[in-house]
Write a protein that holds these residues in place. Structure first.
Motif, PDB file in Angstrom:
ATOM      1  N   VAL A  42       0.834  -1.205   0.000  1.00 31.42           N
ATOM      2  CA  VAL A  42       0.000   0.000   0.000  1.00 31.42           C
ATOM      3  C   VAL A  42       0.866   1.251   0.000  1.00 31.42           C
ATOM      4  O   VAL A  42       0.591   2.215  -0.734  1.00 31.42           O
ATOM      5  N   ARG A  43       1.910   1.256   0.817  1.00 32.52           N
ATOM      6  CA  ARG A  43       2.803   2.434   0.858  1.00 32.52           C
ATOM      7  C   ARG A  43       3.490   2.647  -0.486  1.00 32.52           C
ATOM      8  O   ARG A  43       3.673   3.789  -0.924  1.00 32.52           O
ATOM      9  N   ASP A  72       3.089   5.953  -2.759  1.00 29.31           N
ATOM     10  CA  ASP A  72       4.257   6.714  -3.209  1.00 29.31           C
ATOM     11  C   ASP A  72       4.213   6.914  -4.716  1.00 29.31           C
ATOM     12  O   ASP A  72       4.494   8.013  -5.217  1.00 29.31           O
ATOM     13  N   LEU A  73       3.833   5.881  -5.444  1.00 29.87           N
ATOM     14  CA  LEU A  73       3.719   6.004  -6.900  1.00 29.87           C
ATOM     15  C   LEU A  73       2.640   7.013  -7.280  1.00 29.87           C
ATOM     16  O   LEU A  73       2.828   7.822  -8.197  1.00 29.87           O
ATOM     17  N   ALA A 111       4.960  -2.436 -11.140  1.00 31.95           N
ATOM     18  CA  ALA A 111       5.637  -1.273 -10.568  1.00 31.95           C
ATOM     19  C   ALA A 111       5.536  -1.270  -9.043  1.00 31.95           C
ATOM     20  O   ALA A 111       6.504  -0.954  -8.343  1.00 31.95           O
ATOM     21  N   VAL A 112       4.368  -1.623  -8.524  1.00 34.96           N
ATOM     22  CA  VAL A 112       4.184  -1.648  -7.076  1.00 34.96           C
ATOM     23  C   VAL A 112       5.034  -2.737  -6.440  1.00 34.96           C
ATOM     24  O   VAL A 112       5.679  -2.531  -5.407  1.00 34.96           O
ATOM     25  N   PRO A 155      -1.750   8.281 -10.485  1.00 33.91           N
ATOM     26  CA  PRO A 155      -2.415   6.980 -10.378  1.00 33.91           C
ATOM     27  C   PRO A 155      -2.145   6.057 -11.559  1.00 33.91           C
ATOM     28  O   PRO A 155      -2.149   4.832 -11.399  1.00 33.91           O
ATOM     29  N   ALA A 156      -1.913   6.614 -12.739  1.00 34.70           N
ATOM     30  CA  ALA A 156      -1.665   5.777 -13.914  1.00 34.70           C
ATOM     31  C   ALA A 156      -0.389   4.945 -13.767  1.00 34.70           C
ATOM     32  O   ALA A 156      -0.225   3.928 -14.445  1.00 34.70           O
ATOM     33  N   ALA A 157       0.494   5.379 -12.876  1.00 38.74           N
ATOM     34  CA  ALA A 157       1.753   4.655 -12.676  1.00 38.74           C
ATOM     35  C   ALA A 157       1.576   3.407 -11.829  1.00 38.74           C
ATOM     36  O   ALA A 157       2.499   2.589 -11.721  1.00 38.74           O
TER      37      ALA A 157
END
Length: 212
Positions: free
Chosen positions: A32-33, A37-38, A51-52, A44-46
């Protein structure tokens, strides 16, 4: 020779279960963190599973194990972000009180505290990025819902600050809207964000910290 069991004794299983739960909670929190951060850094698109997982340093499958999909993950990250805003507002109030001998804020000192509580830390670039993010968040229903759902935390923090100011009868959401509006106006017109926000809050609350 009696048979030997390879299964753990009940007491060992009982001890292991809380450890597994703690590891699972820690991994979910890290995911979640990382998503939060992203969202704040790249938008949000990232937020993708890959990626997460890379940012949280967890296996890719973990992002789907703890969340039903990206919307679920983005919503959880949004709630963490709102909690961070509320913590920032509470910290701003505490810092302001420590700077005063009496513990009561008034006039421009009170207005400064309100502006500190609402604006993000940093300079113009950080403030501009913050408001661009807020406007763009509405395009992502899961994020927008999380922000709307958690907004009461920020309002409660600002309400506490108003109590310190000795101001009664002012809706904390109004103060947040005043600072937000000042920021957007100043950014769009090339003016100083903080200066305009402080002047408008002083006008709203009064020079002596009391509502006019």
């Amino acid at each position: 020779m009696p048979e030997t069991s390879t299964e753990p004794a009940p007491s060992e299983g009982v001890r292991a279960e809380p450890r597994r739960q703690a590891r699972g909670t820690a991994r979910r929190d890290a995911i979640v963190r990382a998503a939060a951060d992203l969202i704040l850094r790249e938008g949000p698109a990232a937020v993708t599973h890959r990626a997460v997982a890379a940012r949280a340093q967890v296996p890719l499958a973990a992002t789907t194990y703890y969340f039903t999909g990206l919307d679920d993950l983005i919503g959880a990250a949004g709630r963490v972000i709102v909690e961070g805003w509320a913590d920032h507002a509470r910290d701003a109030a505490a810092r302001a009180v420590r700077r005063t001998a009496s513990g009561r804020l008034a006039g421009s000192a009170g207005a400064d505290a309100v502006v500190d509580a609402v604006l993000p830390p940093g300079g113009e670039a950080e403030v501009r990025g913050f408001y661009e993010h807020l406007v763009g968040a509405g395009r992502y229903p899961a994020l927008a819902h999380a922000y709307a759902e958690g907004r009461h935390q920020l309002d409660a923090a600002v309400a506490h600050l108003l109590t310190l100011l000795g101001v009664h009868g002012v809706n904390p959401a109004l103060l947040v809207a005043v600072v937000d509006g000042a920021a957007v106006s100043a950014l769009s017109e090339g003016r100083d964000v903080r200066g305009l926000a402080v002047r408008l809050v002083v006008d709203l609350l009064g020079d002596d910290g009391e509502q006019r």
